[in-house]
Scaffold this motif. Structure first.
Motif, PDB file in Angstrom:
ATOM      1  N   SER A   1     -24.681  -2.521  97.611  1.00  0.00           N
ATOM      2  CA  SER A   1     -24.964  -3.205  96.350  1.00  0.00           C
ATOM      3  C   SER A   1     -25.053  -4.697  96.598  1.00  0.00           C
ATOM      4  N   GLU A   2     -25.225  -5.439  95.519  1.00  0.00           N
ATOM      5  CA  GLU A   2     -25.254  -6.901  95.600  1.00  0.00           C
ATOM      6  C   GLU A   2     -23.956  -7.456  96.166  1.00  0.00           C
ATOM      7  N   ARG A   3     -22.882  -6.707  96.069  1.00  0.00           N
ATOM      8  CA  ARG A   3     -21.588  -7.180  96.592  1.00  0.00           C
ATOM      9  C   ARG A   3     -21.656  -7.431  98.107  1.00  0.00           C
ATOM     10  N   TYR A   4     -22.488  -6.682  98.807  1.00  0.00           N
ATOM     11  CA  TYR A   4     -22.602  -6.881 100.255  1.00  0.00           C
ATOM     12  C   TYR A   4     -23.183  -8.265 100.548  1.00  0.00           C
ATOM     13  N   ILE A   5     -24.118  -8.673  99.718  1.00  0.00           N
ATOM     14  CA  ILE A   5     -24.712  -9.999  99.862  1.00  0.00           C
ATOM     15  C   ILE A   5     -23.672 -11.073  99.557  1.00  0.00           C
ATOM     16  N   GLU A   6     -22.941 -10.881  98.484  1.00  0.00           N
ATOM     17  CA  GLU A   6     -21.897 -11.828  98.117  1.00  0.00           C
ATOM     18  C   GLU A   6     -20.867 -11.972  99.239  1.00  0.00           C
ATOM     19  N   GLY A   7     -20.415 -10.838  99.761  1.00  0.00           N
ATOM     20  CA  GLY A   7     -19.404 -10.870 100.817  1.00  0.00           C
ATOM     21  C   GLY A   7     -19.919 -11.500 102.094  1.00  0.00           C
ATOM     22  N   THR A   8     -21.170 -11.254 102.419  1.00  0.00           N
ATOM     23  CA  THR A   8     -21.757 -11.834 103.628  1.00  0.00           C
ATOM     24  C   THR A   8     -21.803 -13.349 103.540  1.00  0.00           C
ATOM     25  N   PHE A   9     -22.252 -13.868 102.412  1.00  0.00           N
ATOM     26  CA  PHE A   9     -22.313 -15.321 102.260  1.00  0.00           C
ATOM     27  C   PHE A   9     -20.912 -15.927 102.219  1.00  0.00           C
ATOM     28  N   PHE A  10     -19.989 -15.240 101.560  1.00  0.00           N
ATOM     29  CA  PHE A  10     -18.619 -15.747 101.455  1.00  0.00           C
ATOM     30  C   PHE A  10     -17.981 -15.897 102.832  1.00  0.00           C
ATOM     31  N   LEU A  11     -18.292 -14.977 103.743  1.00  0.00           N
ATOM     32  CA  LEU A  11     -17.743 -15.078 105.093  1.00  0.00           C
ATOM     33  C   LEU A  11     -18.153 -16.395 105.743  1.00  0.00           C
ATOM     34  N   ARG A  12     -19.418 -16.743 105.618  1.00  0.00           N
ATOM     35  CA  ARG A  12     -19.884 -18.013 106.184  1.00  0.00           C
ATOM     36  C   ARG A  12     -19.177 -19.197 105.519  1.00  0.00           C
ATOM     37  N   ALA A  13     -19.008 -19.122 104.203  1.00  0.00           N
ATOM     38  CA  ALA A  13     -18.376 -20.228 103.477  1.00  0.00           C
ATOM     39  C   ALA A  13     -16.939 -20.435 103.925  1.00  0.00           C
ATOM     40  N   ARG A  14     -16.214 -19.355 104.150  1.00  0.00           N
ATOM     41  CA  ARG A  14     -14.808 -19.470 104.538  1.00  0.00           C
ATOM     42  C   ARG A  14     -14.639 -19.830 106.012  1.00  0.00           C
TER      43      ARG A  14
ATOM     44  N   GLU B   1     -16.835 -21.714 107.816  1.00  0.00           N
ATOM     45  CA  GLU B   1     -17.306 -23.069 108.091  1.00  0.00           C
ATOM     46  C   GLU B   1     -16.869 -24.090 107.046  1.00  0.00           C
ATOM     47  N   GLY B   2     -16.381 -23.639 105.914  1.00  0.00           N
ATOM     48  CA  GLY B   2     -16.007 -24.573 104.857  1.00  0.00           C
ATOM     49  C   GLY B   2     -14.707 -24.195 104.190  1.00  0.00           C
ATOM     50  N   ASN B   3     -14.509 -24.745 103.011  1.00  0.00           N
ATOM     51  CA  ASN B   3     -13.308 -24.454 102.235  1.00  0.00           C
ATOM     52  C   ASN B   3     -13.460 -23.180 101.431  1.00  0.00           C
ATOM     53  N   ASP B   4     -14.653 -22.978 100.875  1.00  0.00           N
ATOM     54  CA  ASP B   4     -14.877 -21.866  99.950  1.00  0.00           C
ATOM     55  C   ASP B   4     -16.354 -21.912  99.576  1.00  0.00           C
ATOM     56  N   VAL B   5     -16.760 -21.024  98.669  1.00  0.00           N
ATOM     57  CA  VAL B   5     -18.042 -21.217  98.005  1.00  0.00           C
ATOM     58  C   VAL B   5     -17.847 -22.282  96.934  1.00  0.00           C
ATOM     59  N   GLY B   6     -18.898 -23.040  96.665  1.00  0.00           N
ATOM     60  CA  GLY B   6     -18.786 -24.121  95.698  1.00  0.00           C
ATOM     61  C   GLY B   6     -18.791 -23.649  94.263  1.00  0.00           C
ATOM     62  N   TYR B   7     -19.192 -22.404  94.050  1.00  0.00           N
ATOM     63  CA  TYR B   7     -19.245 -21.779  92.727  1.00  0.00           C
ATOM     64  C   TYR B   7     -19.483 -20.296  92.970  1.00  0.00           C
ATOM     65  N   GLY B   8     -19.352 -19.492  91.938  1.00  0.00           N
ATOM     66  CA  GLY B   8     -19.560 -18.066  92.107  1.00  0.00           C
ATOM     67  C   GLY B   8     -20.974 -17.768  92.552  1.00  0.00           C
ATOM     68  N   SER B   9     -21.136 -17.097  93.688  1.00  0.00           N
ATOM     69  CA  SER B   9     -22.462 -16.817  94.221  1.00  0.00           C
ATOM     70  C   SER B   9     -23.242 -15.899  93.286  1.00  0.00           C
ATOM     71  N   ILE B  10     -24.495 -16.251  93.063  1.00  0.00           N
ATOM     72  CA  ILE B  10     -25.398 -15.465  92.223  1.00  0.00           C
ATOM     73  C   ILE B  10     -26.271 -14.642  93.166  1.00  0.00           C
ATOM     74  N   CYS B  11     -26.001 -13.354  93.227  1.00  0.00           N
ATOM     75  CA  CYS B  11     -26.700 -12.449  94.150  1.00  0.00           C
ATOM     76  C   CYS B  11     -27.447 -11.430  93.297  1.00  0.00           C
ATOM     77  N   ALA B  12     -28.541 -11.878  92.703  1.00  0.00           N
ATOM     78  CA  ALA B  12     -29.182 -11.145  91.616  1.00  0.00           C
ATOM     79  C   ALA B  12     -30.426 -10.422  92.107  1.00  0.00           C
ATOM     80  N   ALA B  13     -30.347  -9.120  92.198  1.00  0.00           N
ATOM     81  CA  ALA B  13     -31.471  -8.303  92.665  1.00  0.00           C
ATOM     82  C   ALA B  13     -32.189  -7.674  91.479  1.00  0.00           C
ATOM     83  N   GLY B  14     -33.519  -7.534  91.623  1.00  0.00           N
ATOM     84  CA  GLY B  14     -34.299  -6.886  90.573  1.00  0.00           C
ATOM     85  C   GLY B  14     -34.192  -7.633  89.261  1.00  0.00           C
ATOM     86  N   PRO B  15     -34.058  -6.927  88.148  1.00  0.00           N
ATOM     87  CA  PRO B  15     -34.010  -7.586  86.825  1.00  0.00           C
ATOM     88  C   PRO B  15     -32.802  -8.484  86.624  1.00  0.00           C
ATOM     89  N   HIS B  16     -31.774  -8.346  87.457  1.00  0.00           N
ATOM     90  CA  HIS B  16     -30.620  -9.248  87.342  1.00  0.00           C
ATOM     91  C   HIS B  16     -31.025 -10.697  87.620  1.00  0.00           C
TER      92      HIS B  16
END
Length: 494
Positions: free
Chosen positions: A259-272, A274-289
């Motif tokens: 699901s879209e959660r895999y995309i969210e988790g993948t990006f979050f790994l990079r953020a943590r 190399e950085g402090n966190d994500v700067g805001y809640g990641s928008i991982c919107a597929a299709g009509p989302h």
């Protein structure tokens, strides 16, 4: 997760009169496994610990910049006591807390990020004397370091006050003494509200909402133009974000299987990493989302043939965040209609970026982007022209929805408290950093557009630095043109 002997978060204002001599009683967990602490154990825990004071500390990299910011603040409010709190921990549930992020105002002026801290500027004959008030090291004598849920053996070592002075270049004092000192203070006072109820309570009869708002507005406007350190941090955030987008493209097949959660988790790994966190809640919107502007549930399917609107940013350890969006074909190729819509948004973004230059009105990039989108909507027969009428009545907004950008920095929507005349009605200056992010969104239930448009959402967003002679796209490391996006995705999947 281990059970705390004392789950309560200590109140830094408690025992302010003499914190070194006063011992708080140990608060037992209702269903804790230990009924108490024997005198023998308490005595044993007081001694036998090595000296861990850090004596070779260097100032933080931005110490010169934070000093200059405090000097500017001092010059703006001569003769007044200024109080800028970091904030307190917030409970997530029961005895667990959210990860702490200090107030932007406090971090901007000090570089410190710890909870319960307070910066105070005391007026002097020639300006102000700054003091940073912090919790000192955990006390080994009263057992706080191992019995309290915020003690050193539970959540980690705090810097000593001497260490803090070396790191931040500011005299440091015990924050537990501050509330009483503020209650007794005389003369004009201003405080940044909303972060520390205890500090505000100590000043309740000394401050006014109007004067405090002037302080907040000044500190927001101070961040409109970034210094060299800040620009470097923003570039660092963007570079990590580019790598995070590459990570996502490489695992789109796994996202399709989940699901879209895999995309969210993948990006979050990079953020943590190399950085402090994500700067805001990641928008991982597929299709009509993709038509939901801030889709952060990220619980939907990822399907070949649909688009993925990924709006995400890495936040650096100093709190500066990127804010980048790409709309990607999940199978690597845009359909003819997807490409037509995408290319229209790209054209609008090109017009917006071209309008970003020193001396231009802030609104110019928004107006330029909206004009292009209105032209395409009229051209496609989705709204009745002429274009000037559409823009005058704002009819394009059914499908463009949002403003075309915002200031960027320590907050993703930075400088939000600035005066309108300084921000949205202001003029661009070198050192400002803003996003340019036009979009077109055709809702799945929009009966005013042909059926094939419905459920397609496209946004392209980049982080733009105003330079002396124009602008620089900090996020140019990510392709934007539709054919380049397809080539980039194919190369990453090889």
């Amino acid at each position: 997760m281990a059970e705390e002997l004392n789950p309560a978060v200590s109140d830094p204002a408690a025992d302010a009169a003499d914190p070194e001599e006063t011992e708080e009683p140990v608060k037992q967990r209702k269903n804790g496994l230990y009924p108490g602490v024997s005198d023998e154990l308490a005595e044993n825990m007081k001694s036998g610990w090595a000296d861990t004071e850090l004596r070779d500390l260097e100032p933080i990299p931005q110490a010169a910049e934070t000093a200059a910011r405090r000097a500017a603040l001092s010059a703006r409010f001569p003769g007044e006591r200024l109080v800028i709190p970091s904030g307190n921990l917030k409970t997530r549930s029961n005895d667990t807390e959210y990860a702490f992020r200090s107030s932007v105002e406090y971090a901007y002026l000090t570089g410190n990020q710890t909870e319960d801290g307070v910066l105070v500027l005391e007026p002097t004959a020639d300006g102000h004397q700054a003091t940073i008030y912090l919790l000192p090291r955990s006390d080994r004598e009263n057992g706080e370091f191992w019995l309290n849920g915020q003690g050193e053996l539970w959540v980690g070592r705090r810097h000593s006050l001497t260490e803090a002075e070396k790191l931040y270049g500011i005299p440091a004092s015990d924050v537990r003494k501050l509330p009483d000192a503020l209650r007794e203070a005389t003369g004009p006072v201003r405080v940044v509200r909303g972060y520390d109820a205890g500090i505000e309570a100590a000043l309740t009869d000394k401050v006014t909402a109007e004067r405090d708002e002037e302080l907040r507005v000044f500190l927001s406007e101070a961040r409109l133009v970034k210094d060299d350190f800040e620009i470097g941090e923003l570039q660092k955030a963007v570079d990590s974000t580019v790598r995070g987008f590459e990570d996502v493209v490489k695992v789109l097949d796994k996202a399709e299987a989940t699901s879209e959660r895999y995309i969210e988790g993948t990006f979050f790994l990079r953020a943590r990493v190399e950085g402090n966190d994500v700067g805001y809640g990641s928008i991982c919107a597929a299709g009509p989302h993709a038509c939901t502007l801030h889709w952060v549930r990220n619980d939907g399917p990822v399907r070949s043939g649909d688009l993925l609107l990924l709006d995400a940013g890495v936040e650096t350890h100093t709190y500066y965040t990127a804010d980048v969006t790409r709309t990607l074909p999940i199978n690597g190729r845009y359909s003819e209609l997807q490409k037509k819509i995408y290319d229209a948004v790209y054209e609008a973004q090109e017009a917006g970026i071209a309008a970003v230059k020193p001396g231009a009105k802030y609104r110019d990039f928004h107006d330029a982007s909206q004009r292009v989108l209105a032209e395409r909507l009229v051209e496609w027969g989705l709204v009745e022209g002429p274009v000037e009428r559409v823009l005058e009545l704002g009819l394009q907004r059914r499908w463009t929805l949002h403003g075309t950008g915002h200031m960027l920095g320590m907050d993703v929507h930075d400088c939000a408290a600035a005066r309108v005349e300084s921000y949205v009605d202001g003029t661009l200056e070198p050192g400002m950093v803003l996003t340019v992010e036009p979009g077109l969104y055709f809702q799945a239930d929009d009966l005013t557009v042909p059926e094939e448009y419905r459920g397609i959402g496209v946004r392209i967003e980049d982080d733009i630095l105003v330079t002396d002679d124009g602008n620089r796209n900090l996020s140019a490391g990510l392709p934007r043109r539709s054919d380049e996006v397809e080539e980039w995705m194919a190369a990453l999947k090889d």
